[in-house]
Write an enzyme that holds these catalytic residues in place. Structure first.
Site, PDB file in Angstrom:
ATOM      1  N   GLY A   8       1.469   5.326   2.653  1.00  0.00           N
ATOM      2  CA  GLY A   8       2.284   4.410   2.789  1.00  0.00           C
ATOM      3  C   GLY A   8       3.903   4.861   1.619  1.00  0.00           C
ATOM      4  CG  ASN A  43      -8.646   9.086  14.068  1.00  0.00           C
ATOM      5  OD1 ASN A  43      -7.455   9.882  14.819  1.00  0.00           O
ATOM      6  ND2 ASN A  43      -8.933   9.083  13.120  1.00  0.00           N
ATOM      7  N   GLY A  48       0.928  -1.427  -0.201  1.00  0.00           N
ATOM      8  CA  GLY A  48       0.146   0.123  -0.220  1.00  0.00           C
ATOM      9  C   GLY A  48       1.277   1.733   0.192  1.00  0.00           C
ATOM     10  CG  LEU A  49       4.112   1.488  -1.933  1.00  0.00           C
ATOM     11  CD1 LEU A  49       5.116   1.418  -2.857  1.00  0.00           C
ATOM     12  CD2 LEU A  49       4.534   2.916  -0.379  1.00  0.00           C
ATOM     13  N   GLY A  50      -0.104   4.581  -1.109  1.00  0.00           N
ATOM     14  CA  GLY A  50      -0.291   5.783  -1.119  1.00  0.00           C
ATOM     15  C   GLY A  50      -0.197   6.973  -0.300  1.00  0.00           C
ATOM     16  CD  GLU A 101      -8.441  14.031  13.675  1.00  0.00           C
ATOM     17  OE1 GLU A 101      -8.957  14.053  12.087  1.00  0.00           O
ATOM     18  OE2 GLU A 101      -7.050  13.694  13.795  1.00  0.00           O
ATOM     19  CE1 TYR A 102     -13.625  12.519  12.836  1.00  0.00           C
ATOM     20  CE2 TYR A 102     -15.794  12.660  12.996  1.00  0.00           C
ATOM     21  CZ  TYR A 102     -15.077  12.023  12.076  1.00  0.00           C
ATOM     22  OH  TYR A 102     -14.743  11.143  11.433  1.00  0.00           O
ATOM     23  NE  ARG A 159     -15.478  16.383  11.493  1.00  0.00           N
ATOM     24  CZ  ARG A 159     -14.194  15.625  11.241  1.00  0.00           C
ATOM     25  NH1 ARG A 159     -13.896  14.840  10.266  1.00  0.00           N
ATOM     26  NH2 ARG A 159     -13.653  16.467  11.902  1.00  0.00           N
ATOM     27  N   GLY A 194      -0.737  11.810  12.197  1.00  0.00           N
ATOM     28  CA  GLY A 194      -0.046  12.809  12.165  1.00  0.00           C
ATOM     29  C   GLY A 194       0.062  13.683  10.047  1.00  0.00           C
TER      30      GLY A 194
END
Length: 300
Positions: free
Chosen positions: A12, A175, A7-9, A178-179, A269, A122
């Site tokens: 990644g 997360n 996975g190289l999104g 965070e919201y 949201r 991050g």
């Protein structure tokens, strides 16, 4: 140490480049070739197929999955597991639900394959310059991959938090928090904008981010967005979201814990729309664009 990486999104690719720069040998695979080519330029060994990747690893193998949460993780685990051996280790570094981590660990354990869950925070920038890693799994497995963890993380930005599931549970709650934080910042920005004082909002948020109680990276990213586009005219008021906030709410209810701030932030949201043009909602989108490199531009 050599690891396999699927996975190289956005996350990644940046992480494997950092790993290689910090002395970890990586064999990577991605379904589309462009990220593989970018990784290769950065010194990452690439494989043309998943089977080739596995063949290039010595036992006991370690394979890190950086894939979108959901069925795709199970699909690739089901694909690679029959090619692995007892003692090999699979790491899920995506934003998976912690109950999925428990289920996957139990299933793989029947074949003697180890499993760990690592929540990564991050954004793409952190993946490149050093992320925060929230780690779940067996203590011995943590010690086995510690060189990889140290290479991927910012200084002191990692912790083994407990058994399998602990990492993704902590990231889920992170997360959710965070919201709520993003929503409060956005609401404050909207009130400032509506006031009689015609504030330079970028100036206000620059000040907020110097020795005040709310000084934070989120405030800093808000300041950057407002400096670039004071009215956020190019930012969408539709706030896209992933599953972690909703998972936090559902899990909190299971545990008998009230989370009104996170719950209301999620509802904002879910109800947000492009048509509203809400400056408050644009501010949340702008933050998402800054830390996650999400596409938050206004759709025409």
């Amino acid at each position: 140490m050599r690891i396999g990486y699927l996975g190289l999104g956005r996350m990644g690719l940046n992480m494997v480049l950092r790993l290689v720069e910090n002395g970890i040998e990586v064999v990577a695979w991605n379904r589309s070739p462009e990220p593989r080519n970018e990784a290769k330029k950065g010194g990452v060994k690439v494989a043309e197929t998943v089977s080739e990747l596995i063949s290039k690893l010595e036992t006991p193998r370690t394979i890190w999955l950086m894939l979108p949460a959901g069925d795709v993780v199970d699909e690739y685990i089901d694909q690679i597991a029959p090619q692995l051996e007892k003692g090999d280790l699979i790491i899920d570094g995506g934003n998976s639900f912690y109950k999925d981590a428990l289920r996957r660990a139990e299933k793989l354990g029947k074949s003697g394959i180890h499993f760990m869950d690592i929540g990564v925070s991050g954004g793409p920038g952190g993946a490149r310059s050093g992320a925060s890693l929230m780690i779940g799994g067996d203590k011995a497995d943590f010690e086995r991959i510690k060189d990889v963890v140290v290479a991927a993380a910012a200084p002191d930005a990692y912790a083994h938090l407990g058994p399998v599931g602990a990492g993704h549970f902590a990231k889920m709650v992170h997360n959710g928090i965070e919201y709520g934080m993003m929503q409060a910042i956005a609401e404050g920005a909207a009130v400032l904008k509506k006031s009689q004082f015609n504030y330079d909002l970028a100036q206000v948020f620059e000040l907020y981010n110097h020795r005040t109680v709310i000084e934070s990276r989120l405030v800093g990213w808000t300041q950057e967005a407002l400096a670039e586009d004071p009215n956020l005219s190019q930012i969408s008021s539709k706030i896209n979201h992933t599953g972690e906030g909703e998972w936090t709410i559902k899990t909190a209810k299971e545990l008998g814990v009230e989370v009104p701030v996170i719950e209301k932030s999620f509802r904002v949201r879910a109800k947000s729309s492009e048509k509203s043009g809400s400056f408050r909602d644009k501010t949340v989108s702008a933050m998402r664009g800054k830390f996650g490199q999400h596409d938050v531009t206004k759709k025409k």
